[in-house]
Design a protein around this motif. Sequence first.
Motif, PDB file in Angstrom:
ATOM      1  N   LEU A 109       0.854  -1.177   0.000  1.00 43.69           N
ATOM      2  CA  LEU A 109       0.000   0.000   0.000  1.00 43.69           C
ATOM      3  C   LEU A 109       0.890   1.226   0.000  1.00 43.69           C
ATOM      4  O   LEU A 109       1.775   1.364   0.857  1.00 43.69           O
ATOM      5  N   GLY A 110       0.679   2.082  -0.995  1.00 42.16           N
ATOM      6  CA  GLY A 110       1.514   3.281  -1.097  1.00 42.16           C
ATOM      7  C   GLY A 110       0.743   4.469  -1.635  1.00 42.16           C
ATOM      8  O   GLY A 110      -0.375   4.345  -2.151  1.00 42.16           O
ATOM      9  N   LEU A 111       1.344   5.628  -1.549  1.00 46.27           N
ATOM     10  CA  LEU A 111       0.747   6.882  -2.010  1.00 46.27           C
ATOM     11  C   LEU A 111       1.847   7.732  -2.618  1.00 46.27           C
ATOM     12  O   LEU A 111       2.908   7.918  -1.997  1.00 46.27           O
ATOM     13  N   ASP A 112       1.607   8.230  -3.854  1.00 48.31           N
ATOM     14  CA  ASP A 112       2.664   8.946  -4.567  1.00 48.31           C
ATOM     15  C   ASP A 112       2.115  10.264  -5.096  1.00 48.31           C
ATOM     16  O   ASP A 112       1.045  10.310  -5.721  1.00 48.31           O
ATOM     17  N   ARG A 134      -8.724  12.013 -15.573  1.00 42.06           N
ATOM     18  CA  ARG A 134      -7.290  12.210 -15.382  1.00 42.06           C
ATOM     19  C   ARG A 134      -6.775  11.343 -14.227  1.00 42.06           C
ATOM     20  O   ARG A 134      -7.541  10.810 -13.433  1.00 42.06           O
ATOM     21  N   PHE A 135      -5.457  11.223 -14.155  1.00 38.36           N
ATOM     22  CA  PHE A 135      -4.829  10.502 -13.040  1.00 38.36           C
ATOM     23  C   PHE A 135      -5.208  11.133 -11.724  1.00 38.36           C
ATOM     24  O   PHE A 135      -5.187  12.375 -11.603  1.00 38.36           O
ATOM     25  N   PRO A 136      -5.553  10.292 -10.722  1.00 38.18           N
ATOM     26  CA  PRO A 136      -5.831  10.867  -9.397  1.00 38.18           C
ATOM     27  C   PRO A 136      -4.550  11.420  -8.784  1.00 38.18           C
ATOM     28  O   PRO A 136      -3.461  10.912  -9.025  1.00 38.18           O
ATOM     29  N   SER A 137      -4.704  12.451  -8.020  1.00 37.30           N
ATOM     30  CA  SER A 137      -3.543  13.050  -7.341  1.00 37.30           C
ATOM     31  C   SER A 137      -3.931  13.329  -5.896  1.00 37.30           C
ATOM     32  O   SER A 137      -4.939  14.036  -5.654  1.00 37.30           O
ATOM     33  N   PRO A 138      -3.228  12.764  -4.921  1.00 36.42           N
ATOM     34  CA  PRO A 138      -2.083  11.863  -5.095  1.00 36.42           C
ATOM     35  C   PRO A 138      -2.525  10.491  -5.623  1.00 36.42           C
ATOM     36  O   PRO A 138      -3.689  10.130  -5.511  1.00 36.42           O
ATOM     37  N   LEU A 139      -1.549   9.745  -6.158  1.00 31.27           N
ATOM     38  CA  LEU A 139      -1.830   8.455  -6.795  1.00 31.27           C
ATOM     39  C   LEU A 139      -1.589   7.324  -5.795  1.00 31.27           C
ATOM     40  O   LEU A 139      -0.487   7.174  -5.252  1.00 31.27           O
ATOM     41  N   ALA A 140      -2.638   6.518  -5.563  1.00 29.29           N
ATOM     42  CA  ALA A 140      -2.499   5.362  -4.672  1.00 29.29           C
ATOM     43  C   ALA A 140      -1.850   4.200  -5.422  1.00 29.29           C
ATOM     44  O   ALA A 140      -1.958   4.108  -6.653  1.00 29.29           O
ATOM     45  N   GLY A 331       6.741 -14.507  -9.281  1.00 30.57           N
ATOM     46  CA  GLY A 331       5.710 -13.740  -8.607  1.00 30.57           C
ATOM     47  C   GLY A 331       4.454 -13.654  -9.449  1.00 30.57           C
ATOM     48  O   GLY A 331       4.519 -13.606 -10.689  1.00 30.57           O
ATOM     49  N   LEU A 332       3.299 -13.633  -8.822  1.00 32.57           N
ATOM     50  CA  LEU A 332       2.010 -13.510  -9.496  1.00 32.57           C
ATOM     51  C   LEU A 332       1.078 -12.722  -8.592  1.00 32.57           C
ATOM     52  O   LEU A 332       0.899 -13.068  -7.418  1.00 32.57           O
ATOM     53  N   GLY A 333       0.510 -11.625  -9.166  1.00 33.82           N
ATOM     54  CA  GLY A 333      -0.366 -10.812  -8.337  1.00 33.82           C
ATOM     55  C   GLY A 333      -1.113  -9.785  -9.155  1.00 33.82           C
ATOM     56  O   GLY A 333      -1.205  -9.874 -10.387  1.00 33.82           O
ATOM     57  N   THR A 334      -1.627  -8.781  -8.483  1.00 35.72           N
ATOM     58  CA  THR A 334      -2.378  -7.703  -9.118  1.00 35.72           C
ATOM     59  C   THR A 334      -1.955  -6.386  -8.506  1.00 35.72           C
ATOM     60  O   THR A 334      -1.632  -6.313  -7.314  1.00 35.72           O
ATOM     61  N   ASN A 335      -1.951  -5.321  -9.361  1.00 36.67           N
ATOM     62  CA  ASN A 335      -1.465  -4.014  -8.923  1.00 36.67           C
ATOM     63  C   ASN A 335      -2.330  -2.936  -9.570  1.00 36.67           C
ATOM     64  O   ASN A 335      -2.528  -2.944 -10.788  1.00 36.67           O
ATOM     65  N   ALA A 336      -2.846  -2.035  -8.747  1.00 35.39           N
ATOM     66  CA  ALA A 336      -3.704  -0.961  -9.261  1.00 35.39           C
ATOM     67  C   ALA A 336      -3.659   0.222  -8.311  1.00 35.39           C
ATOM     68  O   ALA A 336      -3.108   0.138  -7.210  1.00 35.39           O
ATOM     69  N   PHE A 337      -4.285   1.334  -8.774  1.00 31.38           N
ATOM     70  CA  PHE A 337      -4.275   2.538  -7.925  1.00 31.38           C
ATOM     71  C   PHE A 337      -5.544   2.677  -7.095  1.00 31.38           C
ATOM     72  O   PHE A 337      -5.678   3.617  -6.324  1.00 31.38           O
ATOM     73  N   SER A 338      -6.526   1.745  -7.281  1.00 31.78           N
ATOM     74  CA  SER A 338      -7.741   1.801  -6.484  1.00 31.78           C
ATOM     75  C   SER A 338      -8.199   0.377  -6.193  1.00 31.78           C
ATOM     76  O   SER A 338      -7.956  -0.531  -7.005  1.00 31.78           O
ATOM     77  N   PRO A 339      -8.854   0.138  -5.072  1.00 32.03           N
ATOM     78  CA  PRO A 339      -9.273  -1.220  -4.704  1.00 32.03           C
ATOM     79  C   PRO A 339     -10.173  -1.875  -5.736  1.00 32.03           C
ATOM     80  O   PRO A 339     -10.059  -3.072  -5.995  1.00 32.03           O
ATOM     81  N   GLU A 340     -11.073  -1.102  -6.381  1.00 35.51           N
ATOM     82  CA  GLU A 340     -11.973  -1.729  -7.329  1.00 35.51           C
ATOM     83  C   GLU A 340     -11.258  -2.200  -8.590  1.00 35.51           C
ATOM     84  O   GLU A 340     -11.759  -3.044  -9.334  1.00 35.51           O
ATOM     85  N   ARG A 341     -10.052  -1.674  -8.849  1.00 34.18           N
ATOM     86  CA  ARG A 341      -9.305  -2.074 -10.028  1.00 34.18           C
ATOM     87  C   ARG A 341      -8.410  -3.298  -9.786  1.00 34.18           C
ATOM     88  O   ARG A 341      -7.828  -3.837 -10.726  1.00 34.18           O
TER      89      ARG A 341
END
Length: 477
Positions: A109-112, A134-140, A331-341
């Motif tokens: 979990l991060g925030l940029d 547009r991209f959310p700011s800040p980006l999770a 490694g196998l996983g999922t990565n996104a900027f929001s939980p629903e993604r």
Amino acid sequence: MSPKSLSRILLWSSLLLLSACLPSLPTGKPKDLALPSQFDTQAPADTNSVAYQHWSHYFDDPHLHTLIEEALQHNQELHIALQEIAIRQNEVLARQGEYQPNLGLQIGLGLDKPGRYTRAGALEENLEVAPGRRFPSPLADLSVAAVASWEVDIWQKLRKAKKSAVLKYLATIEGRHFMVTNLVAEVAASYYELLALDNLLLIIQQNTELQRAVLEIVQKEKDNAKATQLAVNRFEAQWLNTQNLQFEVKQQIVATENRLNWLLGRFPQPIERDATRFFDIDADSIQTGLPLQLLANRADIRQAELALQASHLELEVARANFYPALRLNAGLGTNAFSPERLLDPHSVLYGLGGELIAPLLNRKTIATQYRNANAQQQQALYRYEQTLLTAHMEVLNQWAKIENYRQSYQTKKQEVALLTQSVEVANNLYRAARADYMEVLLTQREALNEKIELVETKAKLLAGKVTIYKALGGGWR
């Protein structure tokens, strides 16, 4: 030449180069020791050995049986040894896990928030996550992944380390067996010593009463002008001297009882025993078997042998540290900027890779570990040979001890019988004025000393009975 062939050539060339860089080790090796075919104490070869007897059959005293059983249940040193076995067993499990793949779950979990006038910030200003968005700011930054890593044991290094741990575990079990042998022997030796002290105290008390009776006779004769004050003083001095001997023996009894209680893991309390059986305890017909049987009966020899095998494997592990290590990562996983993604198929990521790592700059440390492993293997070999020598010498010494003290005990019994008779003769001659009081005193003193020596000789004979049982490896079964 194809790239695949070239990679193979480079790999094998590097392996040859690394193996050629192994440090040189001392070539000297301890001489091999072979046990004699039979003990010098035996003319015919006989495979019967008292080491195969259970301690309850070898020691036939029911009071001693109770003490040994309690010691085996409550002795603190044995409990410490059991915990050491558990530690070694856990080390085996840890070694086993080293050559198995590591699998873990990673949650991130991060925030940029990059600056607008930076490259990343400028790019975000002109990018859209979706049309019109547009991209959310800040980006999770959210990630869930399963990661795995595995060091391929191509040189058997990890498996040999595990086998070494297993051997050390087995060595601790043999070490506990050796402790049981020592504990049984120590309890039996202390018990026999206690019986000897009881009999010694009884002899001193009996002689004290005898000398007191003679002193009363001399005092009456002095009152009747048939003896001098000098004779009275000499008889009384000897009576006091003999009486004083019992206090040192009583102190030795207290110390021996406390030592036995300590071996039994309990606070001081009286030790039940039958001192009247002391002179009837048999120390005959002790069979030693063959020297080769020590390898199976002596737990310390087996412990040293297992330690030697473990040291050889550890040397192989140290040698394998010079060779490249192959590690696979996945490694196998999922990565996104929001939980629903996170559950979106477009957010899935995976990776698979491998790396071959060879030591280049840290070779001095590895070389030192290699030389130390070789030196430790040499030490283990010397210890094994030393244990063999010690075991063989102990059997020979204790057998000779039993034989010599058995003969000494027989002659000492005859000497005590003669001097006991002489005391009565000397007293009768003194009453008849046919012997000087000095003859009576000397005879009494000699008789007392010989009785004490008889007890001590019997105690040494029984100590030999205990120690040869221990030297042959009995008591742990």
